[in-house]
Enzyme design. Structure first.
Site, PDB file in Angstrom:
ATOM      1  N   GLY A 128       0.804  -1.232   0.000  1.00  0.00           N
ATOM      2  CA  GLY A 128       0.000   0.000   0.000  1.00  0.00           C
ATOM      3  C   GLY A 128       0.832   1.275   0.000  1.00  0.00           C
ATOM      4  N   CYS A 174      -0.452   3.781  -2.767  1.00  0.00           N
ATOM      5  CA  CYS A 174      -1.743   4.377  -2.382  1.00  0.00           C
ATOM      6  C   CYS A 174      -1.508   5.464  -1.341  1.00  0.00           C
ATOM      7  CB  CYS A 174      -2.672   3.318  -1.786  1.00  0.00           C
ATOM      8  SG  CYS A 174      -2.907   1.870  -2.827  1.00  0.00           S
TER       9      CYS A 174
END
Lengths: 571, 571
Positions: free
Chosen positions: B275, B278
């Site tokens: 992640g 993101c």
């Protein structure tokens, strides 16, 4: 060698899984759940059962997630990391509920909180009739169950309002207590929190309950704060009238047919209530996962008190968003720390910040012309003599500052640490005197030498900061001397390696070797470690960091002026 | 009447909308985005384009959201509250990208960050070939574009690795700079951040770049921290070797074909990178929304520096989760404040906490038998006389404590406030003397009276706390006297109303009236307001709150002992 006592690796956080719907507007559903989980310092994962196109004005559309895909998500999450708690929110339809019931039975040692979401705040039906029936299969798996009044009436079949129209605002407190008990008997062994937000209860109703029959937990404490006269002084200008105070919210906690407690609070006059139920049920899961089972008072009560208190202050502190019922302020308890925590990758975030916050100033100190000339052996002897005589005065005040640190200390550990340094300076000063004698300066001459302005400015600044502020301010005021001399010692060592400085035939060789010696650098290491530990244990806010940084800059500037004093023979 | 200067209503927060996929494991997708948005103190909403059943080991399944429903979510969000920034992540397929392109064109005054998510960290393809083509339609709408090396190679068509196998680890720094420029020229007017995590760049490559040609921003500051010798002391026991240091990550920021800056940092040796993309792209959106456009240095550089720094320390401070590539620690900059902020509903969270933290102790002070008997007029005169003589001593130290507060102050405002109170006490003591004379006690007797143990214990405690701690500690040590006497005055007034105390024929009538008079209560109001303001401006951590609460409890206990002293004639 000092062993590092700063924790460089954080431990695992409690894992909270939410199984619920998505609210595109971010105020309810898994969005509210994840925000709540962050606020409690837990780790949040999510299984989506349905998506809503939604905002503060209402639900515009719903997209149901296929049952198989719901189960696939659950499988992915729990096969990789076991959650401490699972919160169940909007479950969309009977098929999903039945599949979840089967799957959840396989997961051991997890605490499940069920918020039976049936209707949105805006009135949108979120669970069809047959799904409500299916919920019953979940009851045996659930530890905490959090219906509001309409949901409790629907699920228990109890009709306290007589006419059965489900108008919660007509309920009185006795009705609610009965409804809580009835709901608990239908649900079975789980603990039920009947949320009383839909009813209007007066202060009189609460105070006329049989004395001692129920444990009553008032907002913010164990007693009704309105018995504190001085707090009501404030109400004069905060605009909260006694009348408004009379509109109370009572949440009822019941288990095994017994009322455990009534949580009583003043109703908050706010439109920011979108996602309150999602937030509260997740807060209960987080509170369960983070509240120590040992500690003062009943564990269950502490869990619910913390979760209810969090939800209330999230409503009360909400900020404007959207045109309808706005979201809660989930982050109201979070403060942004000014520095990241120390990690293996970056073990000294505080010292790095201090040095980087004004790098030219720092370099003007540790690479001062006095230092450069000293390293080359070209520094005039009279400059060094002037410097070293003033340093004798400075050392006295530096020792005094550490004694003041011991006075400021709260623990024997700190008292020992500060006095040890003060004692060390008082003892080692004999070496300083012996060294000065090698330059033909006697102890009597050292004592008789008047304190120069730059020496007084620096030394007295350190003492004043220490007296004026707290122990951390004092710690800060003595740090740049220790760390800076370590840097000077190491930097000169490097200059020797690079051929930019010399030890051979340099009359300042002994001085240069002292400050890159094992003894001194060990003290520097301990000093840096203590500094980082203090900061990591009680992270400063932006305001406090700004104050500490200002002290650092001032000390670095005064250190630089101290070299100037030597070089320019300033009195 | 004092006007309340505490801000009781929070302002609106920047609204960040993420349009992306869901990661059930909570580490990437909208889950990572929402956690990042919380960490930056912004408000997060989300439009889901696809759901993944995913964990730290990989993506197990994907559920695509119907295009119409994606647009319906977007419509719901933006029609209710205008976002400051929109972050675009995983967009699932060409149909969604085309529909979003049309819809996003209608939204004015919004900054769009595009993270072209194509492949998950675990290697799962998240965007089909025809969707990559469709992305081009979005380019004109995007302000910030954040590809990694494989994505930039794919989108620009540039083959810096020669053999076209896309192996980013073979790239050197010159290749990367060229790749960043080529990508920028394909994308058009948006600012491109080429993320260099896939390449391995050495310190030597960075240092052999033409001097001054590129702005280089080192981790944590404007200069390479490795030039600070003293910081490397730490590396001895933190286990970071110089060799590891040589593996650098370089992110390249480019706009209009010009390299704006290279962000250089040491590669973090961590498996917790799930992640990261993101998180960084959302951090850029949040940083844009929260970073003041005025202020020191270039605005764009500050935005990217803050976002990159946040992402790096989120990786470095990650805690264990799952069995594969774990998530970042999104909350690493958040500290839980010990008290909620003041709101209209609860304007005095600090004072409420102090009183509730030990209510029996508080009541033993403000409803002490001395006070009860005084209210009824049954208190023996000699008790009151003993009390009032000692109170003369206490007032002197109380005035001194406020003078000490002025010494501790950093602002003229605080100096004025503290000295005003000290001066007021020094002047009003004449009234005290005059009042004592009405009981037949002369000023000479007051001065000659030895200080009792309870008086010395209390007064000297206040002075010592004030000397030892910071200005807030001192403020705390004088608060319980002011607030408590206000409570006593108001409580006695209430007892008179209830017939439990009397003014008629009570020789202590004057004393009772003084402490519920407008003058004194006005001082109490200002005192409470100042206390809450100080706490709200610089919210205490748990540790600091515990220290303040301890001071409060000690003072309340000593106040109670002061009444005891009067009642039992303790010397």
């Amino acid at each position: 060698m000092a062993t590092c006592s700063i924790s460089l690796e954080s431990g695992k956080r409690p894992h909270i899984l939410t199984i619920a719907g998505s609210d595109s507007g971010g105020g309810a559903g898994i969005q509210a759940d994840l925000k709540t989980i962050e606020a409690f310092g837990c780790y949040g994962s999510s299984v989506l059962t349905g998506l809503t196109a939604q905002n503060t004005l209402g639900v515009q559309a719903v997209h149901e997630v296929p049952t198989d895909f719901v189960i696939q998500q659950l499988e992915s999450v729990v096969s990789d990391d076991q959650p401490t708690c699972i919160k169940l929110g909007m479950l969309t339809n009977a098929s999903i509920i039945q599949a979840l019931t089967t799957k959840l039975k396989e997961i051991k040692n997890v605490v499940i909180v069920l918020d039976p979401v049936m209707i949105s705040t805006s009135g949108h039906t979120l669970l069809p009739e047959n799904a409500i029936e299916a919920l019953k299969g979940l009851y045996p798996l659930v530890q905490y169950f959090t219906p509001n009044i309409p949901e409790a009436i629907r699920l228990s079949g109890f009709r306290p309002d007589g006419d059965g129209d489900g108008d919660a605002s007509k309920l009185n407190l006795e009705d609610m207590i009965e409804l809580a008990k009835q709901t608990n008997s239908v649900i079975g062994s789980s603990t039920v929190l009947l949320k009383g937000g839909h009813a209007n209860i007066s202060r009189k109703e609460v105070s006329s309950l049989p004395k001692g029959k129920y444990k009553i937990i008032w907002e913010q404490g164990d007693d009704d704060l309105d018995t504190i006269e001085v707090l009501s002084l404030y109400s004069r200008y905060s605009g909260i009238s006694k009348k408004e105070d009379d509109n109370l919210v009572v949440d009822i906690l019941v288990n095994g047919g017994e009322i455990i407690a009534l949580f009583v609070s003043r109703k908050i006059n706010s439109k920011s209530t979108h996602g309150t139920g999602c937030t509260l049920s997740t807060a209960i899961a987080c509170s369960y996962a983070t509240e120590e089972s040992t500690g003062e008072g009943d564990h269950t009560l502490r869990i619910f008190k913390k979760a209810i208190g969090y939800t209330q202050s999230a409503i009360a502190s909400a900020y404007p968003f959207g045109n309808g019922h706005g979201p809660l302020n989930h982050a109201h308890l979070s403060v942004r720390r000014a520095l990241p925590p120390p990690t293996k990758h970056n073990p000294h975030p505080f010292l790095s910040h201090l040095i980087q916050s004004n790098l030219p100033l720092w370099k003007s100190y540790v690479q001062h012309p006095f230092v450069v000339q000293l390293g080359k052996g070209t520094l005039p002897k009279e400059c060094f003599e002037h410097y070293i005589k003033q340093d004798y005065h400075y050392l006295k005040h530096y020792a005094r500052a550490h004694a003041l640190g011991a006075y400021k200390a709260d623990t024997f550990q700190d008292i020992a640490a500060f006095t040890k340094i003060a004692a060390h300076i008082a003892k080692e000063v004999d070496k300083h005197v012996w060294y000065c004698e090698s330059f033909g300066i006697s102890r009597a001459q050292l004592e008789a030498e008047p304190e120069s302005s730059p020496c007084a400015a620096y030394a007295r600044y350190v003492i004043d900061v220490g007296t004026q502020g707290d122990i951390l301010d004092l710690y800060m005021s003595v740090a740049s001397c220790l760390v800076g001399y370590g840097e000077v010692g190491l930097w000169l060592q490097k200059q020797v390696e690079l051929g930019e400085a010399t030890l051979e035939g340099n009359i300042y060789k002994r001085w240069m070797q002292d400050y890159c010696g094992e003894d001194f650098l060990h003290a520097v290491e301990i000093g840096i470690e203590n500094l980082e530990r203090r900061i990591a244990e009680d992270p400063p806010t932006e305001a406090k960091l700004a104050r500490l940084t200002k002290i650092w800059h001032e000390c670095v500037r005064l250190e630089s002026a101290f070299w100037d004093m030597g070089l320019k023979l300033i009195k």
